[in-house]
Design a protein around this motif. Sequence first.
Motif, PDB file in Angstrom:
ATOM      1  N   LEU A  32       0.869  -1.210   0.040  1.00 50.51           N
ATOM      2  CA  LEU A  32       0.017   0.012  -0.225  1.00 50.51           C
ATOM      3  C   LEU A  32       0.881   1.085   0.028  1.00 50.51           C
ATOM      4  CD1 LEU A  32      -2.613  -1.171   2.578  1.00 50.51           C
ATOM      5  CD2 LEU A  32      -3.031  -0.450   0.313  1.00 50.51           C
ATOM      6  N   PRO A  33       0.395   2.232  -0.657  1.00 54.47           N
ATOM      7  CA  PRO A  33       1.187   3.505  -0.546  1.00 54.47           C
ATOM      8  C   PRO A  33       1.040   4.291   0.665  1.00 54.47           C
ATOM      9  CG  PRO A  33      -0.754   3.762  -2.107  1.00 54.47           C
ATOM     10  CD  PRO A  33      -0.753   2.373  -1.446  1.00 54.47           C
ATOM     11  N   LEU A  34       2.061   5.125   0.911  1.00 57.63           N
ATOM     12  CA  LEU A  34       1.933   6.171   2.294  1.00 57.63           C
ATOM     13  C   LEU A  34       1.102   7.277   1.944  1.00 57.63           C
ATOM     14  CD1 LEU A  34       5.178   5.414   3.794  1.00 57.63           C
ATOM     15  CD2 LEU A  34       3.051   4.459   4.638  1.00 57.63           C
ATOM     16  N   PRO A  35       0.256   7.936   2.674  1.00 61.61           N
ATOM     17  CA  PRO A  35      -0.387   9.168   2.376  1.00 61.61           C
ATOM     18  C   PRO A  35       0.688  10.277   2.066  1.00 61.61           C
ATOM     19  CG  PRO A  35      -1.371   8.424   4.235  1.00 61.61           C
ATOM     20  CD  PRO A  35      -0.089   7.506   4.015  1.00 61.61           C
ATOM     21  N   ARG A  36       1.771  10.328   2.556  1.00 66.73           N
ATOM     22  CA  ARG A  36       2.691  11.450   2.210  1.00 66.73           C
ATOM     23  C   ARG A  36       3.424  11.424   0.848  1.00 66.73           C
ATOM     24  NH1 ARG A  36       6.198   8.261   5.975  1.00 66.73           N
ATOM     25  NH2 ARG A  36       7.776   7.128   4.953  1.00 66.73           N
ATOM     26  N   ASP A  37       3.216  10.179   0.146  1.00 70.10           N
ATOM     27  CA  ASP A  37       3.791  10.052  -1.136  1.00 70.10           C
ATOM     28  C   ASP A  37       2.631  10.140  -2.200  1.00 70.10           C
ATOM     29  OD1 ASP A  37       6.100   9.323  -0.188  1.00 70.10           O
ATOM     30  OD2 ASP A  37       5.672   7.225  -0.211  1.00 70.10           O
ATOM     31  N   PHE A  38       1.289  10.629  -1.905  1.00 68.83           N
ATOM     32  CA  PHE A  38       0.373  10.897  -2.660  1.00 68.83           C
ATOM     33  C   PHE A  38       0.263  12.212  -3.305  1.00 68.83           C
ATOM     34  CE2 PHE A  38      -4.211  11.575  -3.341  1.00 68.83           C
ATOM     35  CZ  PHE A  38      -4.390  10.980  -4.530  1.00 68.83           C
ATOM     36  N   ARG A  39       0.723  12.437  -4.519  1.00 71.46           N
ATOM     37  CA  ARG A  39       0.931  13.736  -4.983  1.00 71.46           C
ATOM     38  C   ARG A  39       0.424  13.860  -6.476  1.00 71.46           C
ATOM     39  NH1 ARG A  39       4.384  17.163  -2.609  1.00 71.46           N
ATOM     40  NH2 ARG A  39       5.454  16.427  -0.577  1.00 71.46           N
ATOM     41  N   THR A  40      -0.237  14.983  -6.808  1.00 75.51           N
ATOM     42  CA  THR A  40      -0.825  15.146  -7.836  1.00 75.51           C
ATOM     43  C   THR A  40      -0.735  16.268  -8.602  1.00 75.51           C
ATOM     44  OG1 THR A  40      -2.829  15.063  -9.305  1.00 75.51           O
ATOM     45  CG2 THR A  40      -2.960  15.873  -6.988  1.00 75.51           C
ATOM     46  N   ASP A  41      -0.764  16.628  -9.883  1.00 75.54           N
ATOM     47  CA  ASP A  41      -0.631  18.013 -10.345  1.00 75.54           C
ATOM     48  C   ASP A  41      -2.022  18.626 -10.521  1.00 75.54           C
ATOM     49  OD1 ASP A  41       2.010  17.445 -10.801  1.00 75.54           O
ATOM     50  OD2 ASP A  41       1.772  16.711 -12.823  1.00 75.54           O
ATOM     51  N   GLY A  42      -3.111  17.960  -9.974  1.00 77.35           N
ATOM     52  CA  GLY A  42      -4.379  18.587 -10.041  1.00 77.35           C
ATOM     53  C   GLY A  42      -4.599  19.777  -9.060  1.00 77.35           C
ATOM     54  N   SER A  43      -5.684  20.340  -9.422  1.00 81.11           N
ATOM     55  CA  SER A  43      -5.997  21.977  -8.809  1.00 81.11           C
ATOM     56  C   SER A  43      -6.401  21.343  -7.233  1.00 81.11           C
ATOM     57  CB  SER A  43      -7.115  22.475  -9.568  1.00 81.11           C
ATOM     58  OG  SER A  43      -7.643  23.693  -8.669  1.00 81.11           O
ATOM     59  N   ALA A  44      -6.021  22.273  -6.323  1.00 77.31           N
ATOM     60  CA  ALA A  44      -6.381  22.490  -5.048  1.00 77.31           C
ATOM     61  C   ALA A  44      -7.906  22.474  -5.050  1.00 77.31           C
ATOM     62  CB  ALA A  44      -5.717  23.382  -4.143  1.00 77.31           C
ATOM     63  N   ASP A  45      -8.737  22.794  -5.913  1.00 82.09           N
ATOM     64  CA  ASP A  45      -9.994  22.671  -5.815  1.00 82.09           C
ATOM     65  C   ASP A  45     -10.588  21.598  -5.768  1.00 82.09           C
ATOM     66  OD1 ASP A  45     -12.591  24.347  -6.354  1.00 82.09           O
ATOM     67  OD2 ASP A  45     -12.795  23.421  -8.136  1.00 82.09           O
ATOM     68  N   GLU A  46      -9.718  20.299  -6.210  1.00 81.88           N
ATOM     69  CA  GLU A  46     -10.254  19.182  -6.170  1.00 81.88           C
ATOM     70  C   GLU A  46     -11.028  18.569  -4.703  1.00 81.88           C
ATOM     71  OE1 GLU A  46     -11.270  17.013  -8.568  1.00 81.88           O
ATOM     72  OE2 GLU A  46     -11.188  19.000  -9.722  1.00 81.88           O
ATOM     73  N   ARG A  47     -10.284  19.298  -3.616  1.00 82.51           N
ATOM     74  CA  ARG A  47     -10.720  18.930  -2.335  1.00 82.51           C
ATOM     75  C   ARG A  47     -12.133  19.183  -2.135  1.00 82.51           C
ATOM     76  NH1 ARG A  47      -6.406  18.130   1.100  1.00 82.51           N
ATOM     77  NH2 ARG A  47      -7.719  18.713   2.792  1.00 82.51           N
ATOM     78  N   ALA A  48     -12.822  20.281  -3.041  1.00 83.93           N
ATOM     79  CA  ALA A  48     -14.206  20.348  -2.831  1.00 83.93           C
ATOM     80  C   ALA A  48     -14.918  19.040  -3.108  1.00 83.93           C
ATOM     81  CB  ALA A  48     -14.685  21.336  -3.665  1.00 83.93           C
ATOM     82  N   ASP A  49     -14.358  18.082  -3.775  1.00 82.77           N
ATOM     83  CA  ASP A  49     -15.392  16.948  -4.165  1.00 82.77           C
ATOM     84  C   ASP A  49     -14.267  15.626  -3.452  1.00 82.77           C
ATOM     85  OD1 ASP A  49     -17.023  18.015  -6.096  1.00 82.77           O
ATOM     86  OD2 ASP A  49     -15.640  18.023  -7.498  1.00 82.77           O
ATOM     87  N   MET A  50     -13.835  15.890  -2.509  1.00 82.31           N
ATOM     88  CA  MET A  50     -13.012  14.951  -1.825  1.00 82.31           C
ATOM     89  C   MET A  50     -13.294  14.728  -0.453  1.00 82.31           C
ATOM     90  SD  MET A  50      -9.368  15.275  -3.874  1.00 82.31           S
ATOM     91  CE  MET A  50      -8.811  13.941  -3.138  1.00 82.31           C
ATOM     92  N   MET A  51     -13.264  13.424   0.128  1.00 81.60           N
ATOM     93  CA  MET A  51     -13.234  13.150   1.573  1.00 81.60           C
ATOM     94  C   MET A  51     -12.123  12.320   2.005  1.00 81.60           C
ATOM     95  SD  MET A  51     -16.630  11.742   3.651  1.00 81.60           S
ATOM     96  CE  MET A  51     -17.671  13.190   2.854  1.00 81.60           C
ATOM     97  N   GLU A  52     -11.612  12.440   3.202  1.00 77.80           N
ATOM     98  CA  GLU A  52     -10.574  11.729   3.455  1.00 77.80           C
ATOM     99  C   GLU A  52     -11.204  10.960   4.985  1.00 77.80           C
ATOM    100  OE1 GLU A  52      -7.075  13.798   3.764  1.00 77.80           O
ATOM    101  OE2 GLU A  52      -7.249  14.955   2.257  1.00 77.80           O
ATOM    102  N   PHE A  53     -10.523   9.943   5.334  1.00 75.22           N
ATOM    103  CA  PHE A  53     -10.959   8.966   6.437  1.00 75.22           C
ATOM    104  C   PHE A  53      -9.808   8.400   7.012  1.00 75.22           C
ATOM    105  CE2 PHE A  53     -14.312   8.638   2.880  1.00 75.22           C
ATOM    106  CZ  PHE A  53     -15.265   8.947   3.524  1.00 75.22           C
TER     107      PHE A  53
END
Length: 204
Positions: A32-53
């Motif tokens: 499994l990947p670690l959260p700290r390694d999860f990077r994307t070139d997408g816009s920070a606006d994507e957080r509006a459509d995201m949820m974390e648990f």
Amino acid sequence: MFQSADPSVVKSITQRVLLNAWLRALRQPNALPLPRDFRTDGSADERADMMEFDVIGSGDAARFLITQEGTRLATAYGTEHIEPAQRANRYLDDAIGPERYAGVILSYRACLARKRPTYTVATVQDADGKDVSYERLLLPFGRGDSVEHIIGSYKAISIEGGFRLRNLMGVTAKTVPVITVRAVIDRAFVPAARPAARDSIELI
């Protein structure tokens, strides 16, 4: 029943970007990947459509503690009246209620059990009766073989054009969502090359 699938099953371009970022974060095909390694070139606006648990417990007894909830998700589930600070640190089952939770929990449990991304598409109608496709992508993270954290991306789209997002997935929504796609993305699993781009942003 969740079907085995490769990444091409994901329809949303934005969710494909997130899935590719998850694949890049893999250190080994069976890990499994670690959260700290999860990077994307997408816009920070994507957080509006995201949820974390955070995953609390294991197996069928596991619960999902919300650590971040996007603003558009709050609108879709009819919880925008709750202060943003109070939307976090709630369990998913408490946040969306038992009826809606029963309809989504299989996606989260499959993500835990298979330790791979899950992807579902549901058809629902907005307040005006327009058909809307609701796409859910769940990405697992953790150490070893234990899923400790999940990042979800949730996209609503309609071929009929504009639609009403408010309370689209809430308990008082016009219709109950009908699942049309249930997939575990576990085929063609090879860690992607890590990009050297400097403008990547960290989403968590």
